[in-house]
Motif scaffolding. Structure first.
Motif, PDB file in Angstrom:
ATOM      1  N   ILE A   1       0.838  -1.212   0.000  1.00  0.00           N
ATOM      2  CA  ILE A   1       0.000   0.000   0.000  1.00  0.00           C
ATOM      3  C   ILE A   1       0.863   1.247   0.000  1.00  0.00           C
ATOM      4  O   ILE A   1       0.599   2.213  -0.731  1.00  0.00           O
ATOM      5  CB  ILE A   1      -0.944  -0.023   1.209  1.00  0.00           C
ATOM      6  N   LEU A   2       1.943   1.243   0.799  1.00  0.00           N
ATOM      7  CA  LEU A   2       2.789   2.434   0.903  1.00  0.00           C
ATOM      8  C   LEU A   2       3.569   2.684  -0.381  1.00  0.00           C
ATOM      9  O   LEU A   2       3.549   3.798  -0.920  1.00  0.00           O
ATOM     10  CB  LEU A   2       3.751   2.283   2.085  1.00  0.00           C
TER      11      LEU A   2
ATOM     12  N   GLY B   1       0.365   4.623  -1.744  1.00  0.00           N
ATOM     13  CA  GLY B   1       0.443   5.792  -0.870  1.00  0.00           C
ATOM     14  C   GLY B   1       1.462   6.813  -1.334  1.00  0.00           C
ATOM     15  O   GLY B   1       1.150   8.001  -1.516  1.00  0.00           O
TER      16      GLY B   1
ATOM     17  N   LEU C   1       0.784  10.510  -2.977  1.00  0.00           N
ATOM     18  CA  LEU C   1       1.281  11.693  -2.264  1.00  0.00           C
ATOM     19  C   LEU C   1       2.080  12.589  -3.200  1.00  0.00           C
ATOM     20  O   LEU C   1       1.865  13.816  -3.242  1.00  0.00           O
ATOM     21  CB  LEU C   1       2.144  11.252  -1.080  1.00  0.00           C
TER      22      LEU C   1
END
Length: 631
Positions: A496-497, A501, A505
């Motif tokens: 996910i990061l 994510g 970002l």
């Protein structure tokens, strides 16, 4: 009484002997205990798959025939599962395109954002994640470059991003082996070694490309130096086998996303689901009214009309559902089939790869050439990976296929690494052949973009493979595998990061402006670089650091350890489990009461009171014990 002192003296003399004997015995036992503690299975060592069945020589004729038929049936079943696995990946790619294809085309229209190399990188990642196909996202980039909407220099970071985005598939496949800790450790490390190679290559080559235009200049020189003419289409190979099944499920119109990306207003109102598979074009010269005249003006133009001949035969050809609804249906179905096939493939491989079969396969795949040609083994593996990827025409399919083999211990991570590097090369050669099928006016730009992809991967291999000490992706992947084996929830956090994510970002900050993007990312990058350098010095040269930085103990525990986060995840899981158990117990009590009343069973009031009081207490006590244990 005289002998008494002598007896005591004798006992005093014998006591040291007894103690010495016990001490000797304990010392003699110590090596056995310490050896048992030291002799542990290496988690990265390939498992020996033992043959638990009867040997071939001990079988009679009937059992030999039965074993041959059983083995043949397993092999046929394995090939069928592999076929379904590849087809499910193809349908999964189509599903992602239906769900997010038009959004991907809209993302590519943000030309101001694309001028930022870092934003272009994450846009390439996001689009590839949306469509689950690097070839699709690359074809969109090629069409935009050919139409003049993008320059080659702007498209280079996007191509780098597509290279990262396509590596998420085999990482997701590795999660299917989460049930076994050792298999999951090896499978996740074998999958993420591809991720780390792509990330590290981008960290080095993207700044180099921004500073010098290295890839753009080299590919431009090659395209100008060779008089390359438009050729045949890339060979279909594996698609010849898989297309009959996948095309009977869904077919997509690939020109719609490209049309949205280049700003065609008609493409936005079209469906991605292909309706007419056989069409013909008829070009005629007609008088067309021009709009920039004060009076009615006519101009002769070539007008092309598309004549629909035959409809497609897939199951969604006449559907009234939207693209999103069809995409979600296909997404759920393909994921279910993919996971089922993967689990069955792993179980079949475990049952087939035993005894001499496992020994032979391991020797073929993992054994190096004899000295002094041992260094050639890895490069042969790169060529094998490139050739296999060229055959299946998808790096995701190839790397996803070898991930379960790494998990069960048939292929080592050290061998999976060059195979993954070869798959990166293989997928670019397919793109080069496809680019050579472009029309003459767009051949140069199309081929240049395909060569950018090729030289990016080739440069990454030169950085992270020839010298053994530079094979950092292997060490990083093993470290991540150890972490995810201990904290299995960290695998989902990593995906996910890193793949959702962080790109989202950066994309959001890019929309706010270049100054905002640098103002947020530069401090984060400085902190990460400082932490990496301190970690390296703590491990190798702690004397070079001040006493305060020789460990991270001065920070809160949650800032340098995953244990507090693991307790939080455990507590949340325990509470969810308690809630489910409480709900289930209450439902069971209500059902029991209703059944008792329906059957007319008379129960003593005291007994009912006891049941009503004791059962909730048991449930509450069990929940409290579970919460206390988790804490």
């Amino acid at each position: 009484m005289a002998p008494r002192p002598k007896h005591e003296h004798e006992s005093d003399e014998k006591q040291p002997e007894t103690l010495d004997g016990a001490r000797k015995k304990s010392l003699s036992m110590a090596p056995a205990v310490s050896t048992a503690a030291l002799i542990e299975d290496d988690p990265w060592e390939m498992m020996e798959l033992q043959d638990t069945g009867v040997k071939w020589a001990d079988l009679d004729t009937k059992k030999k025939v039965l074993r041959v038929f059983t083995t043949a049936a397993k092999l046929i079943m394995l090939l069928g599962l592999l076929y379904m696995f590849v087809c499910s990946l193809d349908v999964l790619s189509s599903a992602f395109q239906l769900v997010g294809g038009k959004a991907a085309g809209d993302i590519f229209q943000e030309n101001k954002v694309l001028s930022n190399p870092l934003a272009g990188l994450v846009i390439g990642m996001l689009v590839t994640l949306l469509v689950q196909s690097s070839s699709t996202s690359s074809s969109i980039v090629v069409s935009m470059v050919s139409s003049g909407m993008l320059e080659v220099a702007t498209a280079v970071p996007i191509i780098m991003g597509t290279n990262i985005g396509t590596s998420v598939t085999n990482t997701l496949v590795a999660i299917a082996q989460v049930g076994d800790r050792n298999k999951f450790r090896r499978a996740f490390a074998g999958a993420t070694v591809h991720d780390f190679f792509n990330w590290l290559s981008v960290l080095v080559l993207l700044p180099l490309e921004v500073a010098s235009g290295y890839l753009e200049k080299v590919t431009s020189l090659i395209v100008r130096s060779f008089n390359i003419e438009s050729g045949e289409k890339a060979p279909a190979l594996l698609n010849v086998i898989t297309d009959p099944l996948t095309h009977s499920i869904i077919q997509l119109d690939e020109s719609v996303m490209s049309g949205i990306a280049v700003g065609d207003p008609e493409a936005r109102n079209k469906s991605l689901i292909k309706v007419w598979c056989h069409t013909a074009s008829n070009t005629t010269v007609q008088n067309v009214t021009t709009t920039n005249c004060t009076d009615l003006c006519w101009e002769l133009k070539n007008v092309t009309e598309i004549i629909n001949i035959k409809k497609c035969s897939h199951i969604f050809v006449n559907t009234s559902l939207s693209d999103l609804a069809v995409g979600l249906i296909l997404l759920a179905g393909s994921l279910l089939i993919l996971c089922t096939c993967l689990i069955c493939i792993v179980k079949l491989l475990n049952s087939m790869l035993k005894g001499q079969v496992a020994v032979v396969i391991k020797k073929i795949v993992n054994t190096d050439f004899p000295f002094p040609f041992a260094w050639l083994t890895g490069y042969i593996a790169i060529l094998v990976g490139a050739g296999m990827t060229f055959i299946v025409q998808s790096s995701s399919v190839f790397t996803s296929a070898i991930t379960p083999l790494v998990g069960i211990g048939v292929i080592s991570i050290e061998r999976a690494y060059p195979l993954s590097l070869g798959s990166n090369i293989g997928t670019t050669t397919t793109a080069i052949l496809a680019a050579m099928a472009s029309p003459g006016e767009t051949l140069g730009n199309s081929l240049q973009i395909a060569l950018v992809h090729f030289f990016f991967n080739l440069s990454g291999i030169l950085l992270w493979y020839p010298i053994p000490i530079t094979r950092i992706p292997i060490r990083l992947a093993k470290g991540l595998g150890e972490t995810t084996a201990q904290y299995r929830w960290f695998a989902a956090f990593y995906i996910i990061l890193c793949f959702f994510g962080l790109p989202l970002l950066v994309f959001g900050l890019s929309m706010a402006g270049w100054q905002v993007l640098m103002g947020v990312l530069v401090p984060i990058a400085v902190i990460l670089i400082f932490a990496i350098i301190v970690n390296i010095l703590q491990k190798h040269k702690p004397q070079w650091l001040p006493s305060a930085l020789r460990s991270w103990d001065f920070l809160p525990l949650w800032a340098h350890s995953l244990d507090p986060w693991d307790r939080v995840v455990t507590v949340i899981a325990a509470r969810c489990c308690c809630c489910c158990k409480c709900c289930n117990s209450n439902e069971e009590d209500e059902k029991a009461k209703l059944e008792n009343l329906a059957n007319g069973i008379e129960i003593n009031d005291n007994t009912m009171t006891t049941v009503e009081i004791i059962e909730p207490k048991k449930t509450v006590d069990s929940c409290e014990i579970l919460k206390a244990t988790s804490l």
